[in-house]
Design an enzyme around this catalytic site. Sequence first.
Site, PDB file in Angstrom:
ATOM      1  N   GLY A  67       0.801  -1.218   0.000  1.00 25.23           N
ATOM      2  CA  GLY A  67       0.000   0.000   0.000  1.00 25.23           C
ATOM      3  C   GLY A  67       0.832   1.264   0.000  1.00 25.23           C
ATOM      4  O   GLY A  67       2.062   1.216   0.051  1.00 25.23           O
ATOM      5  N   PRO A  69       2.592   4.815   1.074  1.00 27.82           N
ATOM      6  CA  PRO A  69       3.333   5.187   2.274  1.00 27.82           C
ATOM      7  C   PRO A  69       2.442   5.957   3.253  1.00 27.82           C
ATOM      8  O   PRO A  69       1.544   6.677   2.840  1.00 27.82           O
ATOM      9  CB  PRO A  69       4.449   6.097   1.755  1.00 27.82           C
ATOM     10  CG  PRO A  69       4.419   6.033   0.286  1.00 27.82           C
ATOM     11  CD  PRO A  69       3.119   5.451  -0.139  1.00 27.82           C
ATOM     12  N   LYS A  73       1.318   0.946   7.910  1.00 25.42           N
ATOM     13  CA  LYS A  73       1.915  -0.384   7.847  1.00 25.42           C
ATOM     14  C   LYS A  73       2.834  -0.630   9.044  1.00 25.42           C
ATOM     15  O   LYS A  73       2.705  -1.646   9.718  1.00 25.42           O
ATOM     16  CB  LYS A  73       2.683  -0.558   6.525  1.00 25.42           C
ATOM     17  CG  LYS A  73       1.747  -0.469   5.304  1.00 25.42           C
ATOM     18  CD  LYS A  73       2.471  -0.776   4.020  1.00 25.42           C
ATOM     19  CE  LYS A  73       3.418   0.319   3.579  1.00 25.42           C
ATOM     20  NZ  LYS A  73       2.755   1.597   3.251  1.00 25.42           N
ATOM     21  N   SER A 520      -5.903  14.502 -20.642  1.00 26.37           N
ATOM     22  CA  SER A 520      -6.669  15.554 -19.986  1.00 26.37           C
ATOM     23  C   SER A 520      -6.516  16.875 -20.725  1.00 26.37           C
ATOM     24  O   SER A 520      -7.180  17.845 -20.410  1.00 26.37           O
ATOM     25  CB  SER A 520      -6.267  15.688 -18.526  1.00 26.37           C
ATOM     26  OG  SER A 520      -5.020  16.322 -18.442  1.00 26.37           O
ATOM     27  N   LYS A 563      -6.251  21.268 -10.324  1.00 25.51           N
ATOM     28  CA  LYS A 563      -6.242  22.061 -11.553  1.00 25.51           C
ATOM     29  C   LYS A 563      -7.057  23.341 -11.376  1.00 25.51           C
ATOM     30  O   LYS A 563      -6.638  24.420 -11.802  1.00 25.51           O
ATOM     31  CB  LYS A 563      -6.802  21.235 -12.706  1.00 25.51           C
ATOM     32  CG  LYS A 563      -5.849  20.122 -13.162  1.00 25.51           C
ATOM     33  CD  LYS A 563      -6.523  19.237 -14.185  1.00 25.51           C
ATOM     34  CE  LYS A 563      -5.572  18.200 -14.728  1.00 25.51           C
ATOM     35  NZ  LYS A 563      -6.262  17.243 -15.613  1.00 25.51           N
TER      36      LYS A 563
HETATM   37  P1  ADP Z   1       3.657   3.287   6.686  1.00 25.70           P
HETATM   38  O1  ADP Z   1       4.431   2.248   7.446  1.00 25.70           O
HETATM   39  O2  ADP Z   1       2.457   2.737   6.004  1.00 25.70           O
HETATM   40  O3  ADP Z   1       4.502   4.107   5.767  1.00 25.70           O
HETATM   41  P2  ADP Z   1       3.307   4.397   9.302  1.00 25.70           P
HETATM   42  O4  ADP Z   1       2.677   3.275  10.002  1.00 25.70           O
HETATM   43  O5  ADP Z   1       4.771   4.597   9.558  1.00 25.70           O
HETATM   44  O6  ADP Z   1       3.060   4.319   7.754  1.00 25.70           O
HETATM   45  O7  ADP Z   1       2.519   5.731   9.648  1.00 25.70           O
HETATM   46  C1  ADP Z   1       3.160   6.882  10.134  1.00 25.70           C
HETATM   47  C2  ADP Z   1       2.303   7.565  11.181  1.00 25.70           C
HETATM   48  O8  ADP Z   1       1.096   8.042  10.590  1.00 25.70           O
HETATM   49  C3  ADP Z   1       1.855   6.644  12.287  1.00 25.70           C
HETATM   50  O9  ADP Z   1       2.818   6.582  13.305  1.00 25.70           O
HETATM   51  C4  ADP Z   1       0.570   7.292  12.749  1.00 25.70           C
HETATM   52  O10 ADP Z   1       0.842   8.394  13.580  1.00 25.70           O
HETATM   53  C5  ADP Z   1      -0.018   7.816  11.454  1.00 25.70           C
HETATM   54  N1  ADP Z   1      -0.885   6.823  10.821  1.00 25.70           N
HETATM   55  C6  ADP Z   1      -0.677   6.236   9.623  1.00 25.70           C
HETATM   56  N2  ADP Z   1      -1.683   5.400   9.330  1.00 25.70           N
HETATM   57  C7  ADP Z   1      -2.555   5.451  10.348  1.00 25.70           C
HETATM   58  C8  ADP Z   1      -3.803   4.804  10.630  1.00 25.70           C
HETATM   59  N3  ADP Z   1      -4.358   3.939   9.766  1.00 25.70           N
HETATM   60  N4  ADP Z   1      -4.422   5.113  11.790  1.00 25.70           N
HETATM   61  C9  ADP Z   1      -3.896   6.001  12.652  1.00 25.70           C
HETATM   62  N5  ADP Z   1      -2.731   6.630  12.439  1.00 25.70           N
HETATM   63  C10 ADP Z   1      -2.050   6.372  11.307  1.00 25.70           C
END
Ligand code: ADP
Length: 638
Positions: A67, A69, A73, A520, A563
């Site tokens: 998914g 960033p 995750k 577009s 846009k």
């Molecule tokens: P990824 O690993 O998908 O890149 P992270 O888990 O590191 O993203 O997310 C970074 C921060 O963003 C988390 O520590 C949290 O504060 C916030 N965050 C991201 N996704 C969520 C979510 N689904 N629910 C609540 N907070 C989130």
Amino acid sequence: DLGSDVEVTADVADDIDEDDLLGGLRIDSTEEIQVPDRLVDQVIGQEHARDVVIKAAKQRRHVMMIGSPGTGKSMLAKAMAELLPKEELQDVLVYHNPDDGNNPKVRTVPAGKGEQIVEAHKEEARKRNQMRSFLMWIIIAIVLGYSLIIAGQILLGILAAGIIYLAFRYGSRGSDAMIPNLIVNNADETAAPFEDATGAHAGALLGDVRHDPFQSGGMETPSHDRVEPGAIHKANKGVLFIDEINTLDIRSQQHLMTAIQEGEFSITGQSERSSGAMVQTEPVPTDFIMIAAGNLDAMENMHPALRSRIKGYGYEVYMDDTIEDTPEMRRKYVRFVAQEVEKDGRLPDFSAEAIEEVILEARRRAGRKGHLTLELRNLGGLVRVSGDIARGQDAEMVTRDHVLQAKGRSRSIEQQLADDYIERRKDYELQVAEGYQVGRVNGLAVMGEDSGIMLPVMAEVTPSQGPGEVIATGQLKEMAQEAVDNVSAIIKKFSDENISEKDIHIQFVQAGQGGVDGDSASITVATAVISALEGVGVDQSLAMTGSLSVRGDVLPVGGVTHKIEAAAKTGCDKVIIPAANMQDVMIEDEYREMVEIIPVSHISEVLDIALEGEPEKDSLVARLKSITGSALSQENKV
Ligand code: ADP
């Protein structure tokens, strides 16, 4: 389907207004919102991934998360570690092997025992050393005394004493070697380990043995003392998280696979020419749950055997980018703001109006009607910048105004570039936002993911030497070329002028870094060409975006919100967009007053609005309607 099962606890209105931005919560600030203790209960949305993580924690299965960033995750991986039993945690000790110094022994004991064992060894060594020192001084005294009294030889006595001293020092090194090296210590851990090995080099991932510059001569550090654990060892009984899994080199991916398969992995020196490379420990336990993450691309490039290993013994989940915008969900977003405030620890609380502004932004960033964005790392960034601004002003609470200021500041690189670009082009007077011009139309494009720019299209028609051609200049990508071809089909159909005897030149003025984003621009190209062919001026206070079918229907495009904002920033006061895109428009209030948004479904409507002068235009539009009438009559049925 709301992500966390834990409801937001605060005063909720009985009769909730569907449109209430706070989902009916009657609060003054985030202070009244309680943040759940468990990380897994703080996760917003991602219900599928959350369920999988809970299940996988129970069954000890690996998980692959794919998914965008910042969608949670690593947060979910951390949450999983919290769910694992901490009773099973272990300490790992590495011992000197008297039979083979290069093959240190490894012992695993329950968490907390490791420190005790090391302490006991140290205590023993201390006692032994005391005993030795005592013995040493006695012998030295005897030897010195003997040399002086019996033989009268001072120099000989001192020499002998020195030799005895060194012999003892030397000997005590041997007893240091008996103290084991505690490479994994879980004594003070309150949860199972979470190790993030994203971007780790081989040594950090698989463990290493330090180089010893003094490999002989009694100065060396015993090999077991130079052993360092890798993330795979530290994650034992916990979670090993690796994002961008495909960027891990193939050799490391293979070793990772072995560690997963065997549940143990020896530590050896990673750099070939180091003395550490001669050392190899007995196997060290690596009983972790792996959470591998990445984007779709990552999955394709990852070692197929590793992927099938995870797939065969675990789960694969896809992370959502957006979630449905319901009152209940908005209450979760209110809590999200509270969570981010609490996590940061230094930010003031957010007022109700400030929270509303964040939620509006979540809507806007979703880029999809009736949804909120789940790219929450970025939204969290907005929360932090807003809080920092408030703190900078010594404000007690973050207000709506702080959030509005923060939106200006937390712009992406692309947005900053686009703004800079608009400014520079204003300097060169490349932007025209008033009057009429023949063959020139203000098109709109998207740069990066979230910034719009205005991109004028110029068309000119010249007599041709040979068969007529459509010639496109500027930095045209293939897709745009296709759009040009599509447009020329319509023009050929309708034009009185014998188009086969003419060359049509189309230029995207300063297409710049972003290039032209394909389809577009096709209504823009069509309008410019028709204007040039017929010599009728185009309204320059107007910008447009839309894709064109061969029948003249205007089809939806991406990025309309950005846009429209770009058109407003550049000074246009009307924007034409495909009618089908109306539901995607989420522009900020400040722009709403600046531009009028005009939805269209057919190219004849575009010309009706864009072209100058009544009589010529009317006849043009009428002609176009009659030629592509089938499309229009269908339109009327709807
Ligand atoms: P990824 O690993 O998908 O890149 P992270 O888990 O590191 O993203 O997310 C970074 C921060 O963003 C988390 O520590 C949290 O504060 C916030 N965050 C991201 N996704 C969520 C979510 N689904 N629910 C609540 N907070 C989130």
